[in-house]
Design an enzyme around this catalytic site. Structure first.
Site, short mmCIF file in Angstrom:
data_model
loop_
_atom_site.label_atom_id
_atom_site.label_comp_id
_atom_site.label_asym_id
_atom_site.label_seq_id
_atom_site.Cartn_x
_atom_site.Cartn_y
_atom_site.Cartn_z
N LYS A 114 40.79 -19.41 42.31
CA LYS A 114 41.98 -19.72 43.11
C LYS A 114 41.95 -18.82 44.34
O LYS A 114 41.96 -17.59 44.23
CB LYS A 114 43.23 -19.48 42.28
N LYS A 166 40.66 -24.20 43.28
CA LYS A 166 41.88 -24.49 44.02
C LYS A 166 41.90 -23.71 45.33
O LYS A 166 41.63 -22.51 45.29
CB LYS A 166 43.07 -24.08 43.15
C1 PBG Z 1 51.70 -20.03 41.21
C2 PBG Z 1 51.09 -21.20 41.86
C3 PBG Z 1 50.98 -21.50 43.23
C4 PBG Z 1 50.41 -22.78 43.31
C5 PBG Z 1 50.17 -23.21 42.01
N1 PBG Z 1 50.58 -22.21 41.13
C6 PBG Z 1 51.42 -20.75 44.42
C7 PBG Z 1 50.73 -19.55 44.88
O1 PBG Z 1 49.75 -19.07 44.31
O2 PBG Z 1 51.25 -18.99 45.85
C8 PBG Z 1 50.14 -23.54 44.57
C9 PBG Z 1 50.10 -25.03 44.44
C10 PBG Z 1 50.18 -25.79 45.70
O3 PBG Z 1 50.13 -25.25 46.82
O4 PBG Z 1 50.30 -27.02 45.59
N2 PBG Z 1 50.99 -18.85 41.35
#
Ligand code: PBG
Length: 350
Positions: free
Chosen positions: A215, A268
Site C-alpha cells: 500500500k 494499492k
Molecule cells: C485506511 C484506508 C484508506 C484507504 C483504504 N483503507 C485510507 C488511507 O490509507 O489514507 C483508501 C481507499 C481509497 O482511496 O479508495 N487506512
C-alpha cells in the site's frame, strides 16, 4: 530469459507477412475468441462507507455516485441491489460518532462496523462475502492509522507494536460479529501475524485475511479521506505506507505477509501501480492477488466521464481489464455496483 525472448521475437519478424496479427482482429467473434482477459462478477469487491450518526444516505462530493450509508433499511436495500445484480462481496469502512486518541470505537464490540457486519450477515447469510477494513485512521481523533507517541523534542511516531495489538483486538470483534474476511490496511510491520494469532486463539481460524501488503503513500486517497473523515490532522503517512518510487520493495512486503498468514495479498492503488501488480503476480502466482482501484482513480475517471471527455462504459471496462491483465485476480472498485450490469458489453465494445 531475455535472450530467448529476443530470438522468438526475431523469428516472428523474419516471417512477415506470413504472420499477420490483423487476421485475428477482423470481427467481433474472432476478437472474443482470442481475448486473453475476462472480467466476472466474482472478481469484484464493492467498498461501502457506513456512518453512525445519520438516517439518510449522504452523497460523497468527491466520489460522484457514492454515498455514506446509515445503518438501516437504506443500506439493506442498497446491498440487496448489489447482490441481485451479481456482486458477491463488499468491504466495509466505518465512520464512527466518537473518535479519540486510541481509536477505541474501532474495537468496541457495539461499534459501527461490528453492528453492520451482524446486520448484513443476518440478512444475506451465505449470499454475500462480508469483508471489513482493519485500521484506526477513521477512529482516531488525529487521523493516523495507529497510536501516536509524542517524543520529547516535539516530534511524534506512530507506534508499531502497540498499534498491531489494537488491530488484532479489532479483528477479533469483527470475527465475533460474523465477518468473513478481515483486511488490515494500516501498513504496520507484523500486523498480519498479530491478527492471525489473535483470530486463531479466539477460535476464528476460518476467518480469512486479505492483507493490504503493498500500500503506497499515494495522493490518490484524497477523496476517501474526505468520505471517511480520516485525513491525518498533522504529518502524513509516509513513515508507514510505501514510497511510490519503489517497486521491488513490494515483494518484501508481500513475502512477509504471506509468511505471516495472509490468504490474499493486495497492491494499492491499482491503475498507477500496474507494474507492481505484475511483479507480485509473477513472483507469487499461487496466492490470490487483489488490487484496489482507489478513490482518486475513481474520481479521476468520473470527472472526465461527467465532462463528456471519456465514454463511461468503455473507459471503466478498459481500466478494469488493465488491472486484471497486469495480474490481479480480484479488484476492489467503486465501479463494482455498476460494472456488473454491463460486463456482457465487453464482447461488443472490444
Ligand atoms: C485506511 C484506508 C484508506 C484507504 C483504504 N483503507 C485510507 C488511507 O490509507 O489514507 C483508501 C481507499 C481509497 O482511496 O479508495 N487506512
Amino acid at each position: 530469459m531475455v535472450v530467448t525472448e529476443s530470438i522468438r521475437l526475431r523469428s516472428y519478424l523474419f516471417n512477415y507477412p506470413v504472420t499477420r496479427p490483423r487476421r485475428l482482429r477482423s470481427n467481433v467473434l474472432i476478437r472474443n475468441m482470442v481475448a486473453e482477459t475476462m472480467l466476472r462478477p466474482d472478481d469484484f469487491i464493492m467498498p461501502i462507507f457506513v456512518r453512525e450518526d445519520i438516517n439518510e444516505p449522504e452523497p460523497i462530493k468527491s466520489l460522484p455516485g457514492q454515498y455514506r450509508w446509515p445503518l438501516n433499511d437504506e443500506l439493506l436495500n442498497f446491498v440487496d441491489q448489489l447482490v441481485s445484480s451479481g456482486v458477491r462481496s463488499v468491504i466495509l469502512f466505518g465512520i464512527p460518532e466518537h473518535k479519540d486518541e486510541w481509536g477505541s470505537s474501532a474495537y468496541d464490540e457495539h461499534g459501527i462496523i461490528q453492528r453492520t457486519i451482524r446486520f448484513l450477515k443476518d440478512s444475506f447469510e451465505d449470499k454475500l462475502i462480508v469483508m471489513a477494513d482493519v485500521c484506526l485512521c477513521e477512529y482516531t481523533d488525529h487521523g493516523h492509522c495507529g497510536i501516536v507517541k509524542r517524543l520529547p523534542d516535539g516530534k511524534y511516531v506512530v507506534d508499531n507494536d502497540s498499534t498491531i495489538e489494537l488491530y488484532a483486538k479489532t479483528a477479533v470483534t469483527y470475527a465475533e460479529a460474523g465477518v468473513d474476511v478481515v483486511a488490515p490496511s494500516g501498513m504496520m510491520d507484523g500486523q498480519v501475524k498479530a491478527i492471525r494469532e489473535a483470530l486463531d486463539r479466539a477460535g476464528f481460524s476460518d476467518v480469512a485475511i486479505m492483507a493490504y501488503s503493498a500500500k503506497y503513500a499515494s495522493s490518490f486517497y484524497g477523496p476517501f479521506r474526505e468520505a471517511a473523515a480520516s485525513a491525518p490532522k498533522f504529518g502524513d503517512r509516509r513513515s508507514y505506507q510505501m514510497d511510490p518510487r519503489n517497486a521491488h520493495e513490494a515483494l518484501k512486503e508481500v513475502a512477509m505477509d504471506i509468511n505471516e498468514g495472509a490468504d490474499i495479498v493486495m497492491v494499492k492503488p491499482a491503475m498507477l501501480y500496474l507494474d507492481v501488480i505484475r511483479l507480485v503476480k509473477q513472483n507469487f502466482p499461487e496466492v490470490p492477488l487483489a488490487a484496489y482501484q482507489v478513490s482518486g482513480e475513481y474520481a479521476m475517471l468520473k470527472a472526465a466521464i461527467m465532462n463528456g471527455w471519456l465514454d463511461e462504459r468503455k473507459a471503466v471496462l478498459e481500466s478494469l481489464i488493465a488491472i486484471r491483465r497486469a495480474g490481479a485476480d480480484l479488484i476492489i472498485t467503486y465501479f463494482a455496483k455498476d460494472v456488473v450490469n454491463y460486463l456482457d458489453e465487453i464482447e461488443k465494445l472490444f
